[in-house]
Design a protein around this motif. Structure first.
Motif, PDB file in Angstrom:
ATOM      1  N   GLY A   1      14.050  -2.335 -10.416  1.00  0.00           N
ATOM      2  CA  GLY A   1      14.067  -2.814  -9.041  1.00  0.00           C
ATOM      3  C   GLY A   1      13.308  -1.930  -8.089  1.00  0.00           C
ATOM      4  N   LEU A   2      12.261  -1.230  -8.570  1.00  0.00           N
ATOM      5  CA  LEU A   2      11.433  -0.379  -7.718  1.00  0.00           C
ATOM      6  C   LEU A   2      10.291  -1.222  -7.160  1.00  0.00           C
ATOM      7  N   ALA A   3      10.563  -1.910  -6.070  1.00  0.00           N
ATOM      8  CA  ALA A   3       9.634  -2.924  -5.565  1.00  0.00           C
ATOM      9  C   ALA A   3       8.276  -2.342  -5.185  1.00  0.00           C
ATOM     10  N   ASP A   4       8.264  -1.196  -4.497  1.00  0.00           N
ATOM     11  CA  ASP A   4       6.991  -0.616  -4.060  1.00  0.00           C
ATOM     12  C   ASP A   4       6.138  -0.191  -5.249  1.00  0.00           C
ATOM     13  N   LEU A   5       6.771   0.440  -6.244  1.00  0.00           N
ATOM     14  CA  LEU A   5       6.029   0.876  -7.430  1.00  0.00           C
ATOM     15  C   LEU A   5       5.530  -0.326  -8.215  1.00  0.00           C
ATOM     16  N   ARG A   6       6.356  -1.357  -8.334  1.00  0.00           N
ATOM     17  CA  ARG A   6       5.926  -2.556  -9.053  1.00  0.00           C
ATOM     18  C   ARG A   6       4.720  -3.202  -8.357  1.00  0.00           C
ATOM     19  N   LYS A   7       4.775  -3.300  -7.049  1.00  0.00           N
ATOM     20  CA  LYS A   7       3.662  -3.901  -6.303  1.00  0.00           C
ATOM     21  C   LYS A   7       2.387  -3.091  -6.488  1.00  0.00           C
ATOM     22  N   LEU A   8       2.520  -1.775  -6.493  1.00  0.00           N
ATOM     23  CA  LEU A   8       1.354  -0.912  -6.679  1.00  0.00           C
ATOM     24  C   LEU A   8       0.754  -1.114  -8.065  1.00  0.00           C
ATOM     25  N   ALA A   9       1.605  -1.188  -9.098  1.00  0.00           N
ATOM     26  CA  ALA A   9       1.111  -1.373 -10.462  1.00  0.00           C
ATOM     27  C   ALA A   9       0.468  -2.743 -10.637  1.00  0.00           C
ATOM     28  N   GLU A  10       1.075  -3.766 -10.062  1.00  0.00           N
ATOM     29  CA  GLU A  10       0.505  -5.101 -10.172  1.00  0.00           C
ATOM     30  C   GLU A  10      -0.828  -5.191  -9.434  1.00  0.00           C
ATOM     31  N   ASP A  11      -0.929  -4.513  -8.306  1.00  0.00           N
ATOM     32  CA  ASP A  11      -2.196  -4.506  -7.576  1.00  0.00           C
ATOM     33  C   ASP A  11      -3.263  -3.751  -8.365  1.00  0.00           C
ATOM     34  N   PHE A  12      -2.867  -2.672  -9.041  1.00  0.00           N
ATOM     35  CA  PHE A  12      -3.808  -1.944  -9.886  1.00  0.00           C
ATOM     36  C   PHE A  12      -4.335  -2.848 -10.993  1.00  0.00           C
ATOM     37  N   LEU A  13      -3.463  -3.652 -11.580  1.00  0.00           N
ATOM     38  CA  LEU A  13      -3.881  -4.595 -12.623  1.00  0.00           C
ATOM     39  C   LEU A  13      -4.895  -5.593 -12.084  1.00  0.00           C
ATOM     40  N   LEU A  14      -4.655  -6.114 -10.901  1.00  0.00           N
ATOM     41  CA  LEU A  14      -5.585  -7.084 -10.322  1.00  0.00           C
ATOM     42  C   LEU A  14      -6.939  -6.453 -10.006  1.00  0.00           C
ATOM     43  N   ILE A  15      -6.911  -5.234  -9.479  1.00  0.00           N
ATOM     44  CA  ILE A  15      -8.156  -4.567  -9.100  1.00  0.00           C
ATOM     45  C   ILE A  15      -8.971  -4.191 -10.329  1.00  0.00           C
TER      46      ILE A  15
ATOM     47  N   MET B   1      -1.564   6.633 -12.568  1.00  0.00           N
ATOM     48  CA  MET B   1      -1.655   5.320 -13.187  1.00  0.00           C
ATOM     49  C   MET B   1      -3.099   5.019 -13.587  1.00  0.00           C
ATOM     50  N   ASP B   2      -3.274   4.469 -14.789  1.00  0.00           N
ATOM     51  CA  ASP B   2      -4.604   4.078 -15.242  1.00  0.00           C
ATOM     52  C   ASP B   2      -4.494   2.772 -16.015  1.00  0.00           C
ATOM     53  N   ALA B   3      -5.607   2.358 -16.626  1.00  0.00           N
ATOM     54  CA  ALA B   3      -5.633   1.055 -17.301  1.00  0.00           C
ATOM     55  C   ALA B   3      -4.652   0.996 -18.459  1.00  0.00           C
ATOM     56  N   ARG B   4      -4.437   2.106 -19.158  1.00  0.00           N
ATOM     57  CA  ARG B   4      -3.544   2.105 -20.311  1.00  0.00           C
ATOM     58  C   ARG B   4      -2.075   2.117 -19.920  1.00  0.00           C
ATOM     59  N   SER B   5      -1.766   2.600 -18.720  1.00  0.00           N
ATOM     60  CA  SER B   5      -0.364   2.794 -18.356  1.00  0.00           C
ATOM     61  C   SER B   5       0.156   1.822 -17.317  1.00  0.00           C
ATOM     62  N   CYS B   6      -0.726   1.101 -16.613  1.00  0.00           N
ATOM     63  CA  CYS B   6      -0.256   0.310 -15.472  1.00  0.00           C
ATOM     64  C   CYS B   6       0.714  -0.792 -15.893  1.00  0.00           C
ATOM     65  N   LEU B   7       0.537  -1.374 -17.081  1.00  0.00           N
ATOM     66  CA  LEU B   7       1.448  -2.432 -17.525  1.00  0.00           C
ATOM     67  C   LEU B   7       2.832  -1.868 -17.820  1.00  0.00           C
ATOM     68  N   ASP B   8       2.898  -0.678 -18.417  1.00  0.00           N
ATOM     69  CA  ASP B   8       4.186  -0.027 -18.630  1.00  0.00           C
ATOM     70  C   ASP B   8       4.849   0.309 -17.305  1.00  0.00           C
ATOM     71  N   VAL B   9       4.068   0.795 -16.358  1.00  0.00           N
ATOM     72  CA  VAL B   9       4.628   1.131 -15.042  1.00  0.00           C
ATOM     73  C   VAL B   9       5.170  -0.121 -14.359  1.00  0.00           C
ATOM     74  N   ALA B  10       4.438  -1.223 -14.452  1.00  0.00           N
ATOM     75  CA  ALA B  10       4.902  -2.460 -13.831  1.00  0.00           C
ATOM     76  C   ALA B  10       6.204  -2.940 -14.466  1.00  0.00           C
TER      77      ALA B  10
END
Length: 782
Positions: free
Chosen positions: A338-352, A322-331
Motif C-alpha cells: 500500500g505504498l502509493a507514492d512508491l508504486r506510482k513512481l515505479a509505474e511511471d518509470f515503467l512507462l518512461i 530503480m532501474d529497468a531490471r528492478s522497477c517491476l519488483d518495486v511496483a
C-alpha cells in the motif's frame, strides 16, 4: 533501586497532568501497533508474487552478482530525530529508569542509557549494575537537557558555576567543555582573550552525533540493555527507549501495558535474524547496508516493525536506485504494502522506459491485466508503436497456451494506426508466422490489422500523449523576424505534453506561461532553487552597453516576480549553477569582446551577491553543470575568443582542477548530467580562422575522467537551450553559424537507443534561450 523523591509543592496537579499525557501516549502507541500488525498479511502474498522474478534472477548470472552488491547508506538527520523522540518519551515519563536528584531533593526522570552516554559516573553505575539513582547537583537539569538536545539553553554567566558543579558530579566531560567555552566567551566580552570561543563551540547537531555514538558503544557492550529480542533462536539485546524512539511498533508494545512491556525476552515472528540485526544497528547509527539482493526483505521487516530510520533509507534506495531490471519488483512490492507514492513512481518509470524494461526477463512475468494497463496507457513512451507490438508478441510467446486468451485485448490495445507501412510489413510477417502454428490463431490479429491506414472509428486521435510531472520551461531568448530583424523576448513557455504520432513523428505541445518583467533578455542565466526560477543578467539588445546585471525570482505557484539584488558586475553569456542552496554565476562577457574570470555567489537567505574564487582565465560561452555536488565546466571562449577543449572542476574556495579535455573544441554549447555521465552537444568550433557549427557530441565519465563520442547532431544548435527530462537529453533551438538562420527544431537524445529524435518545433524564441525543469501548479497543467 531509586528511592522515592520528596514530593514538592503542587505534586498532585503535576501527577494528574503526567498521567493524562501517559494515557494519550499509550492510546496512540496501541493504534500504531495495530496499524503495523495489519501490514503483516501482505508478506506472504508479496513473497509469492516475487517467486517467478527470483527464479529468473538466478538465470541472469553476472547481473545477479551486481544486484547483490551492498553499499552503506546514511540518514544524516537520524541523531536529531532520535533524540527528539527520546526527549518526548522522557517528558512523558515513559520508559524512564533513572532518577537524578538535585540538592533540594527534587527528582528528574531520565533514561539511564542516554545519561550514561554523556556522564562517566552513570556509565560506571551501569558497569557495576548499580543503576537507577544519581546525584545531579543544583543545576542537574542542564546536564539532562544536554544529554537529550546537545545544548543547554540556560547556560550563561549566572548559571555557569552550578552547571559546572553538576557536570563534575556526574562526570559529564562535554558539559564541562561547554562551560569552558562559555567562560572564555564571557572573558572575551570583558576584553579578555576569549576571542576564539565561538570557533571552539561544537554544534548541537554534532553533540547529538557524539552522544548517539556513545549510546551505540553501550549497546555493543550490552550495558544498560533492558530487553532481548528473540528471533530464529537468536537473542538481540537492546534498550527499550531507543527502540520506542525509532519504532511505533515497539512504542506501542512497551508503553501500552502489553505483557511484552514487562518481559525481559520478547519473541518476534516473521522477521529474520539478519534483518533484525541490520535494523537494530541502523537504529543506533542511522546507517544501513543496502543492495538489490536484500533490500526487499529489509524493507518488509522495517515495515513490520515500523523502524522509521531504516524504512526511510530503504524507500530512498528503492526510489533513487530503480532501474529497468528492478522497477517491476518495486511496483509489485509497493502495491502489496500500500505504498502509493512508491508504486506510482515505479509505474511511471515503467512507462518512461518501456522499451528498456520490456527487454528484461522480468517483463515476461507481468500479469496479463497489468500488461494491458501499461500498453493501453497514453503516457507510454516508445520510439514508435512497433516496439510495443514486439513486446506483446514476446510476452505471448513466453507461455502461449496460458496466454492465448490475452492476445485479442492486447492486440486491440496496440495502436496500429500509428505504424508506418514498413512497420506494417513486419507485423504482417509475425502474424503469418503465427497463423501456421495452429488453426485457432488465424483470427487473433484480424481486427487489429484492419486499422492500418484508416482513422479510428470513434474519431479519437490515436497518438500517445504524455504529460511529464516536471515541466520543461523556456525563458527569454530571441528570434529572427524577416521584417524586424532579431527580436529579444520576455516570454516564458512550458511543455505541457509530449505527443507521439505515426512512426517516428513526435511533437511538443507548448503553452505560454507568462512574461518576465522588462526588459526582454537573452544570453542570461537561469536556475531553479526551492521550486522557484531565478533569471539573472544577460543582454537586452546587441550594443556594447546592453549587458544586464539585474536579477529576478519567479514563483510558479503565485505567478509573481520579485526583484533581487543586482549582480556586482554586468554579465552575459555565462553559466549559472545551483550548488548547496547557493547560485553561482561563472565567468561570462562584461560587454562585447570583453569576457571575465570572476565568479559571483548569491545567497537567497540574505539576498546578497559575493565574490567567490575566480577562474584561472577569462571565459565565456562555456557550459557548467553540478554532478554529485561538484561543478564541472567545459569549453567556451578564452580571452582571445578561441574555442577551447578544456574540462575542469571548479570549487568556490579551492579554485580549478584541470580534467581530461574533449576531443573537439567548442563554445556556445550545452552540457547536462544524465545517468552518471556529462553530455556535451552543439555549439561552434574553430576551423582555421573562423567559426563553424559543431555537430559532434561527446559524453564524459567523471569516475574514469574519460570521454567517448556520440552520434552527431542532425542539425546545428549554436547557443541553444538544454535540459534533461525523464532520462532524455533535450537540445532546443539555437542557430546555424554558416548562414545565421535560426534552428527552429528541438532534438532529444536517448542513451538507450543512442540516437537523436526530432521532437518538433520551438514555440517562439530560438536563440540564446535558456531552459529548466520545474513543477507547475495543477491548474496550469489541465
Amino acid at each position: 533501586m531509586a528511592l522515592a523523591p520528596r514530593l514538592p509543592h503542587g505534586w498532585e496537579e503535576r501527577w494528574q497532568r503526567e498521567k493524562e499525557q501517559r494515557r494519550r501516549a499509550i492510546e496512540e502507541g496501541g493504534e500504531k501497533l495495530e496499524e503495523a500488525n495489519r501490514k503483516l498479511k501482505w508478506i506472504v502474498e508479496f513473497n509469492n508474487r516475487r517467486m517467478g522474478a527470483k527464479g529468473r534472477m538466478q538465470e541472469e548470472g553476472e547481473e545477479q552478482s551486481e544486484e547483490e552488491e551492498v553499499q552503506m547508506h546514511c540518514r544524516h538527520a537520524h541523531p536529531r530525530e532520535l533524540f527528539h523522540a527520546l526527549e518526548e518519551l522522557r517528558a512523558s515519563a515513559l520508559l524512564t529508569d533513572l532518577t537524578l536528584r538535585t540538592a533540594d531533593g527534587a527528582g528528574m526522570h531520565a533514561h539511564s542509557a542516554i545519561m550514561a552516554a554523556t556522564c562517566s559516573a552513570l556509565r560506571q553505575h551501569l558497569q557495576s549494575g548499580d543503576g537507577g539513582r544519581g546525584s545531579a547537583g543544583e543545576r542537574g537539569g542542564g546536564v539532562v537537557e544536554f544529554a537529550y538536545t546537545g545544548a543547554i539553553a540556560g547556560l550563561n554567566r549566572d548559571t555557569l558555576a552550578q552547571i559546572r558543579a553538576a557536570g563534575l558530579a556526574l562526570g559529564a566531560r562535554r558539559v564541562l567543555e561547554l562551560c569552558s567555552v562559555e567562560e572564555e566567551k564571557g572573558g572575551g566580552a570583558e576584553g579578555g582573550t576569549g576571542g576564539g570561543a565561538e570557533e571552539c563551540r561544537i554544534s548541537a547537531e554534532t553533540q547529538m552525533e557524539l552522544t548517539l555514538s556513545s549510546v551505540r558503544e553501550l549497546w555493543m557492550e550490552r550495558l544498560g540493555c533492558d530487553v532481548e529480542l528473540e528471533v530464529e533462536g537468536r537473542r538481540f539485546p537492546a534498550h527499550r527507549p531507543v527502540l520506542a524512539a525509532c519504532s511505533d511498533y515497539f512504542r506501542g508494545m512497551f508503553c501500552s501495558g502489553m505483557r511484552e512491556s514487562a518481559q525481559r525476552v520478547v519473541t518476534l515472528q516473521l522477521v529474520g535474524g539478519e534483518e533484525l540485526e541490520a535494523l537494530l544497528s541502523c537504529s543506533y547509527s542511522g546507517t544501513l547496508g543496502l543492495g538489490w539482493g536484500g533490500v526487499f526483505e529489509l524493507t518488509c521487516s522495517a515495515l513490520q516493525l515500523q523502524i522509521q530510520p531504516a524504512l526511510l533509507l530503504c524507500l530512498r534506495f528503492l526510489r533513487s536506485r530503480m532501474d529497468a531490471r528492478s522497477c517491476l519488483d518495486v511496483a509489485a512490492f509497493a502495491e502489496a504494502y500500500g505504498l502509493a507514492d512508491l508504486r506510482k513512481l515505479a509505474e511511471d518509470f515503467l512507462l518512461i522506459n518501456f522499451q528498456e524494461v520490456a527487454a528484461t526477463p522480468k517483463f515476461l512475468d507481468l500479469p496479463g491485466e497489468r500488461l494491458l494497463e501499461v500498453i493501453g496507457c497514453d503516457g507510454l513512451c516508445a520510439a514508435s508503436e512497433l516496439p510495443v507490438f514486439r513486446a506483446v508478441v514476446a510476452w505471448l510467446e513466453a507461455e502461449p497456451e496460458e496466454r492465448l486468451r490475452w492476445a485479442p485485448p492486447l492486440m486491440a490495445a496496440v495502436r496500429f494506426p500509428l505504424m508506418t507501412f514498413r512497420e506494417f510489413c513486419e507485423v504482417r510477417a509475425v502474424n503469418l508466422g503465427m497463423e501456421v502454428s495452429g488453426a485457432g490463431e488465424v483470427q487473433l490479429y484480424g481486427s487489429a490489422l484492419s486499422q492500418f491506414g484508416f482513422p479510428v472509428s470513434d474519431g479519437r486521435d490515436p497518438c500517445r500523449v504524455r504529460r511529464p510531472k516536471d515541466a520543461l520551461i523556456l525563458v527569454g531568448g530571441d528570434r529572427l523576424d524577416p521584417e524586424l530583424g532579431r527580436r529579444p523576448s520576455r516570454q516564458l513557455w512550458f511543455a505541457h505534453a509530449l505527443h507521439t504520432r505515426t512512426g517516428l513523428v513526435k511533437e511538443v505541445e507548448w503553452r505560454l506561461l507568462g512574461e518576465m518583467p522588462e526588459p526582454a533578455r537573452f544570453r542570461h542565466g537561469l536556475g531553479v532553487l526551492g521550486g522557484q526560477l531565478y533569471v539573472i543578467g544577460g543582454c537586452h539588445f546587441y550594443a556594447k552597453s546592453d549587458t544586464l546585471k539585474s536579477a529576478y525570482r519567479y514563483d510558479p505557484l503565485k505567478g509573481s516576480w520579485h526583484r533581487l539584488a543586482d549582480l556586482r558586475e554586468n554579465r552575459s553569456n555565462f553559466s549559472l549553477v545551483v550548488r548547496e542552496g547557493l547560485l553561482y554565476a561563472i565567468g561570462g562577457d562584461r560587454d562585447i569582446n570583453n569576457n571575465m574570470d570572476s565568479v559571483e555567489c548569491y545567497c537567497p537567505d540574505t539576498d546578497c551577491w559575493s565574490l567567490a574564487r575566480p577562474l584561472d582565465q577569462p571565459l565565456s560561452g562555456h557550459a557548467a553543470v553540478v554532478w554529485e555536488g561538484e561543478i564541472f565546466v567545459s569549453g567556451g571562449f578564452n580571452c582571445r575568443y578561441e574555442c577551447l577543449v578544456s574540462m575542469f572542476l571548479y570549487h568556490p574556495q579551492r579554485g580549478s582542477t584541470v580534467l581530461s579535455g574533449m576531443a573537439g573544441d567548442r563554445a556556445l554549447h550545452c552540457m547536462e548530467s544524465l545517468r552518471g555521465r556529462l553530455y556535451v552537444a552543439g555549439g561552434v568550433c574553430n576551423l582555421r580562422t573562423y567559426y563553424t557549427d559543431q555537430l559532434a557530441c561527446e559524453a564524459y565519465d567523471p569516475r574514469s575522467d574519460a570521454w567517448s563520442s556520440l552520434e552527431p547532431l542532425p542539425l546545428p544548435h549554436v547557443s541553444a537551450a538544454s535540459a534533461v527530462l525523464e532520462g532524455r537529453l533535450y537540445v532546443l533551438g539555437g542557430y546555424c553559424m554558416e548562414d545565421s538562420s535560426d534552428t527552429e527544431l528541438l532534438h532529444r537524445y536517448h542513451p538507450l537507443s543512442q540516437r537523436w529524435e526530432n521532437m518538433g518545433r520551438m514555440p517562439g524564441p530560438n536563440t540564446d534561450i535558456r531552459a529548466c525543469l520545474c513543477r507547475l501548479p495543477t491548474h496550469l497543467r489541465q
